[in-house]
Enzyme design. Structure first.
Site, PDB file in Angstrom:
ATOM      1  N   CYS A 196      -7.818  -7.233 -38.021  1.00  0.00           N
ATOM      2  CA  CYS A 196      -6.966  -7.121 -39.202  1.00  0.00           C
ATOM      3  C   CYS A 196      -5.905  -8.222 -39.200  1.00  0.00           C
ATOM      4  CB  CYS A 196      -6.363  -5.727 -39.308  1.00  0.00           C
ATOM      5  SG  CYS A 196      -5.806  -5.333 -40.990  1.00  0.00           S
ATOM      6  N   HIS A 227     -10.952  -1.902 -38.582  1.00  0.00           N
ATOM      7  CA  HIS A 227     -10.382  -1.040 -37.544  1.00  0.00           C
ATOM      8  C   HIS A 227     -11.448  -0.035 -37.111  1.00  0.00           C
ATOM      9  CE1 HIS A 227      -6.267  -2.431 -38.094  1.00  0.00           C
ATOM     10  NE2 HIS A 227      -6.355  -2.205 -39.385  1.00  0.00           N
TER      11      HIS A 227
END
Length: 505
Positions: free
Chosen positions: A345, A429
């Site tokens: 991310c 994630h």
């Protein structure tokens, strides 16, 4: 409604874990139970199947309850962007940035109807709702705008258990003081206490518990022991070891170390400011023979077999932090040497060539580390997704929570991102929770590092999580008065609980 609220004498007293334990205990008895937290402040979040963002702790509690995570379980989520501002997420969608003064000055009060409406929907769909408070209900400066502690208990007319961390010291004063600072109306809902993280001989604690009962008129319904290796998803950074400390699977789970003659695989995670979703590392830390540690100095990368740049709520600020500490140069050197680097991310965004940010930091165009052929532009709309795919021929699932939009201009595709040699970046994630993918990835890391390390063939992260939740339920059943707990859920707080005046002792 049938339920209760677990409040705490402070943050990190054990509320989230106790709610999870009670949910799993009730689910094991065939009760349809749901967790609820009206307002959560956390940088660890999760995406539900309907694409809503909620606190990671509530997703974990839903798993404990064997229920599908929903925005109803956490209608308001605050994601700090600094000491004084937070992004406000309502019903799983961001509605803007707000200062603490602005939020408590008006917006919070407007959200009470949303919170109570969600609680009513859950109460209609489930047999029992176990609510979690935030911080302490005795924050008297915030009582007027409370939408998560006693305001919820009053609205639903449910009993309150107060949990305190005895490992910190002062737990009896905390129990008494918390109760005494509440109004008479709120005190009528406080039905008892739970001592958390107790070490030693229970008999030595009994005189204090009896004195607390005489002083407050309320029993202690449980004394939970200090339990190592619970490995439950943390709500915030309080669960992350300080830089330089190890966080390995063997230490957390008493898992077996690698077979004789194999090496330990070392993972260094940059302890960036406003780190988010550090739960991504849990699956690595649960692997036998993998040592995960958080670092803030370049020399701590020297013996690392894998460096991870994690997610962060402040990508540009984290990038500056890496450069100020010399970590950016160290990461670039290891990339040039063909040593593995993984960005997740915000960490993925930092590995790119350029970041255009007029949304999060509002710093405009900022050069990235230049290790991946990616240009990142921050969009006002947040991406919330549950992607699926394959890598190494193995199925992989994850979830995405980001404003940064990646324009990938080369490299090999990698989980929605890309890789160049040993440098990999993804917005996904949770991808490391996919067992087959994780094992293949660690084997590749070990080969690149020249380590004699073979991932355990039977580590099932989902199974480990289930075992941890079952262990929580066992702690509740063994160390709490579950008969009294069930009576509270069914009948509410007993009538006639005495008022505790400040200074009464």
């Amino acid at each position: 409604m049938r339920g209760l609220l677990v409040a705490g004498t402070s943050s990190d007293a054990g509320k989230s874990v106790l709610v999870a334990g009670i949910c799993r205990f009730l689910a094991g008895r065939g009760v349809r139970v749901a967790p609820f937290k009206g307002q959560n402040m956390s940088l660890n979040s999760f995406v539900t199947r309907e694409g809503a963002e909620i606190g990671r702790a509530q997703a974990m509690q839903a798993m404990a309850a064997r229920a599908e995570p929903s925005a109803l379980m956490n209608p308001v989520l605050l994601k700090p962007g600094g000491d004084r501002t937070s992004q406000v997420v309502v019903m799983g969608r961001p509605v803007g940035e707000m200062s603490a003064r602005g939020y408590h000055g008006g917006r919070q009060a407007e959200l009470l109807a949303t919170v109570t409406g969600c609680l009513e929907e859950l109460a209609a769909a489930y047999d029992v709702v176990v609510c979690e408070g935030a911080g302490s209900p005795a924050e008297i400066n915030l009582r007027r705008t409370d939408i998560v502690n006693m305001a919820v208990a009053r609205a639903a007319r449910i009993p309150v258990l107060v949990v305190g961390d005895i490992d910190r010291g002062g737990v009896f004063a905390s129990f008494f003081g918390t109760t005494a600072l509440l109004s008479a109306e709120d005190q009528r809902l406080v039905a008892g206490y739970v001592v958390n993280k107790f070490r030693g001989d229970r008999a030595l604690l009994e005189p204090g518990l009896e004195m607390l009962r005489r002083l407050t008129g309320r029993p202690t319904l449980g004394v939970l022991p200090y339990a190592e290796g619970l490995g439950i998803d943390e709500e915030d950074g309080l669960g992350v070891p300080p830089p330089g400390r190890g966080w390995g699977g063997a230490a957390r789970e008493s898992a077996p170390t690698p077979p004789h003659g194999e090496d330990v695989l070392r993972v260094a995670v940059a302890a960036v400011p406003l780190m988010s979703n550090f739960t991504d590392l849990d699956a690595l830390a649960a692997e036998p023979g993998v040592l995960v540690r958080f670092v803030d100095r370049p020399q701590e990368l020297a013996d690392a077999d894998l460096v991870v740049l994690p997610g962060t709520r402040g990508t540009v600020g984290a990038l500056e932090w890496l450069r100020e500490r010399g970590l950016a140069d160290a990461v670039c050197r290891r990339a040039a040497e063909g040593r593995p680097v993984l960005g997740i991310c915000g960490g993925f965004q930092m590995l790119g060539e350029v970041i255009e940010d007029d949304v999060e930091s509002r710093r405009g165009t900022v050069p990235g580390l230049g290790l991946l052929p990616v240009r990142v532009r921050f969009a006002a709309a947040k991406t919330l997704a549950r992607p699926e795919g394959t890598y190494y021929g193995e199925p992989v699932t994850g979830y995405e929570i980001h404003h940064g939009v990646a324009d990938v201009r080369g490299g090999e595709p990698f989980l929605g991102g890309c890789r160049v040699g040993a440098v990999l970046g993804t917005h996904w994630h949770g991808s490391l929770e996919s067992d087959g993918f994780r094992r293949r990835f660690l084997a590749e890391v070990a080969a690149a590092a020249g380590r004699r390390f073979v991932p355990a063939p039977d580590t099932c992260f989902a199974g480990l999580r289930e075992a941890r939740l079952d262990r929580l339920a066992a702690l509740v059943e063994e160390h709490m008065d579950t008969a009294a707990l069930l009576r509270l859920i069914e009948d509410g707080a007993p009538a006639g609980l005495p008022f505790v005046a400040p200074g009464a002792p």
